[in-house]
Scaffold this active site. Structure first.
Site: not given
Ligand code: HEM
Length: 532
Positions: A76, A149
């Site tokens: 992202h 999402n």
């Molecule tokens: C961002 C891990 C699943 C939605 C991120 C980031 C990590 C991460 C490390 C970066 C965050 C940052 O640097 O601030 C994971 C892991 C998952 C997973 C380990 C599953 C094991 C999901 C799922 C969704 C999701 C299922 C939605 C239902 C998001 C969103 C962001 C994000 C929207 C962006 C947040 C922002 O705008 O700063 N994720 N994620 N992720 N993830 Fe996940």
């Protein structure tokens, strides 16, 4: 006032003033506040001699520049955001004790960030990719981050697969190409992990490229828990429904759009005063109902590759939020924003969904790495509670708000105050004990029901043709025909017609179905051979 304490207090007060800073009111100075006659006055020995180490002004400039980039988000990375407010329209005290849902008209400030997932921070806004949809609600009882999402389901239900899956969306370690030019890794992952099929159908179909962020919905995907004052709880799915409606673009149209299409659209709409708005809606399910849907429909409440049927679990509106303020400084207010699914105020709790449970660890961990241990002190992340709060966290890099002279331990001389617990912990910590854990990596016939309904009932013929075109395009840049044969077999489980049309388009004959396939780390629950 020349006292030290008043200088420090002024510094805290000045953030809002800084946001409105205009060059005409500012005197040029080095980072320690020493005025300089001009930025281009490098000190050197004579007319053509080397530079001087004593030139703090130049070193100050270059060394800060050298550190301008913080690590981008590992996923992202490309995003846009804005600020606004949430208002509760239909309180739910009978379901949830959260202060923000307690009274009609209750408001709090929000910051939202939208993003693509796989691309780097400079990548194209119109990628065929899910979209992130995060909202930070600054409630009186602390921050609630909904990190959602634009699709109701996800590619996986076993968190251990996430880094593997994401790596296939990134650059190849050797060729350094993305899946736009070489989709081999992409199909390798998908053809070995068929629980991704529902998300793949959505991604490759007409909802795969939203036309900007204003025109998309958001979904928690995971079940969360709403807990009321008595400690009774229900599972919930949270929906953010765009009041602008939804709009998508085709693969062909995406090529003509600006790389910053979504950023531009959101920023300019807010500047024009056309404030985008989303309804916040919930589906709820009692623990008893969760057992029933598992027994009768094989839908597990902890499995985010499946949706909750809306006929059975209708949506109910609880509030809405509006984005009415662009960031004045993008880096400070959006790039440094840290959204964390573990941020939940009293009344909202995580479910036992294994992917959610893993995310509760992963986000604050990455924030400490990406922004630093005191990231919660940055203005965009700082909680604005209805009470003054403190704790025993101290020091660390960039400790800006270090809690004054208050004791740094649980002191009996200068005791801190506590809010008494309002609900019985034993009551709230119960969970439906279905089989989510054992079937995490098992493929079952139910995994194909929703994708089949998309193909047969939701899409018309032109939509199906576009889907076949999108998948074919992506398959043409795959170097390994074996992966295509396997992926066609997975599509055949959805509908025979998808498989035959893809075979015709690609010239590759897929396998008959998945019953004889072995998966890489995924148990094939649809095989007759127990040893596979
Ligand atoms: C961002 C891990 C699943 C939605 C991120 C980031 C990590 C991460 C490390 C970066 C965050 C940052 O640097 O601030 C994971 C892991 C998952 C997973 C380990 C599953 C094991 C999901 C799922 C969704 C999701 C299922 C939605 C239902 C998001 C969103 C962001 C994000 C929207 C962006 C947040 C922002 O705008 O700063 N994720 N994620 N992720 N993830 Fe996940």
């Amino acid at each position: 006032d020349t006292s030290f304490s008043s200088h420090v207090a002024d510094q805290f007060r000045s953030y809002e003033e800084d946001r409105q800073m205009a060059s005409k009111d500012v005197l040029y100075a080095t980072s320690n506040g020493v005025p300089m006659p001009h930025p281009y006055e490098t000190q050197r020995v004579g007319e053509n001699g080397p530079l001087l180490l004593q030139d703090f002004h130049l070193i100050d400039l270059l060394s800060h520049f050298d550190r301008e980039r913080i690590p981008e988000r590992v996923v992202h990375a490309k995003g846009s955001g804005a600020h606004g407010f949430f208002e509760c329209t239909d309180p739910i005290p009978e379901l949830c004790s959260a202060d923000i849902f307690s009274t009609k008209g209750k408001k709090c400030s929000v910051t939202a960030r939208f993003s693509t997932v796989g691309g780097e921070s400079g990548s194209h806004d119109c990628a065929r990719d899910p979209r992130g949809f995060s909202v930070k609600f600054r409630t009186d009882d602390g921050n609630w981050d909904l990190v959602a999402n634009n699709t109701p389901v996800f590619f996986l239900r076993d968190p251990a697969k996430f880094p593997h899956f994401i790596h296939t969306q990134k650059r190849d370690p050797s060729t350094h190409l993305t899946h736009a030019d070489d989709s081999t890794m992409f199909w390798d992952y998908l053809c070995n992990n068929p629980e991704s099929i529902h998300q793949v159908m959505i991604l490759m179909g007409d909802r795969g490229i939203p036309d900007g962020f204003r025109f998309m919905h958001g979904y928690s995907g995971h079940a969360l828990k709403l807990v009321n004052k008595q400690g009774d709880w229900v599972y919930t799915q949270i929906h953010l429904r765009s009041q602008q409606g939804t709009k998508f673009i085709t693969q062909e149209d995406s090529a003509s759009k600006s790389a910053d299409h979504s950023q531009k659209d959101l920023y300019e709409a807010i500047q024009r005063g056309e404030y985008p708005k989303w309804s916040v809606e919930i589906q709820t399910m009692t623990p008893k109902q969760a057992e029933q849907v598992w027994e009768k429909q094989k839908i597990n409440v902890f499995d985010l590759t499946h949706v909750w049927p809306q006929g059975q679990f209708p949506r109910k509106k609880i509030g809405e939020f509006t984005l009415n303020e662009n960031a004045i400084n993008y880096f400070a207010e959006i790039e440094q924003a840290a959204f964390n699914p573990a941020h939940m105020p009293p009344g909202i709790e995580p479910s036992a969904d294994p992917v959610l449970q893993s995310r509760l660890f992963s986000y604050p961990d990455t924030h400490r790495h990406r922004i630093g241990v005191n990231y919660q002190q940055l203005p965009v992340n700082a909680a604005r509670t209805g009470f003054k709060f403190g704790n025993f966290q101290r020091d660390g890099s960039m400790a800006f708000y270090n809690q004054g002279a208050r004791p740094n331990y649980l002191s009996s001389i200068d005791p801190i105050r506590f809010r008494p617990r309002s609900v019985d912990l034993d009551k709230t910590h119960g969970h439906f004990t279905g089989e989510a854990i054992t079937f995490l990596s098992e493929i079952r016939p139910e995994d194909f029901n929703a994708p089949r309904a998309l193909w047969r009932k939701v899409w018309d013929e032109p939509a199906r043709a576009r889907f076949i075109g999108n998948v074919t395009g992506k398959m043409e840049v795959c170097r390994e025909p074996e992966f295509i044969k396997r992926q066609i077999a997975i599509f055949r489980e959805v509908d025979e017609e998808i498989a035959t049309r893809l075979e015709k388009a690609t010239g590759i004959k897929g396998y008959d179905g998945i019953s004889k396939l072995r998966f890489n780390g995924t148990h094939n629950g649809m095989t007759n051979d127990a040893k596979l």
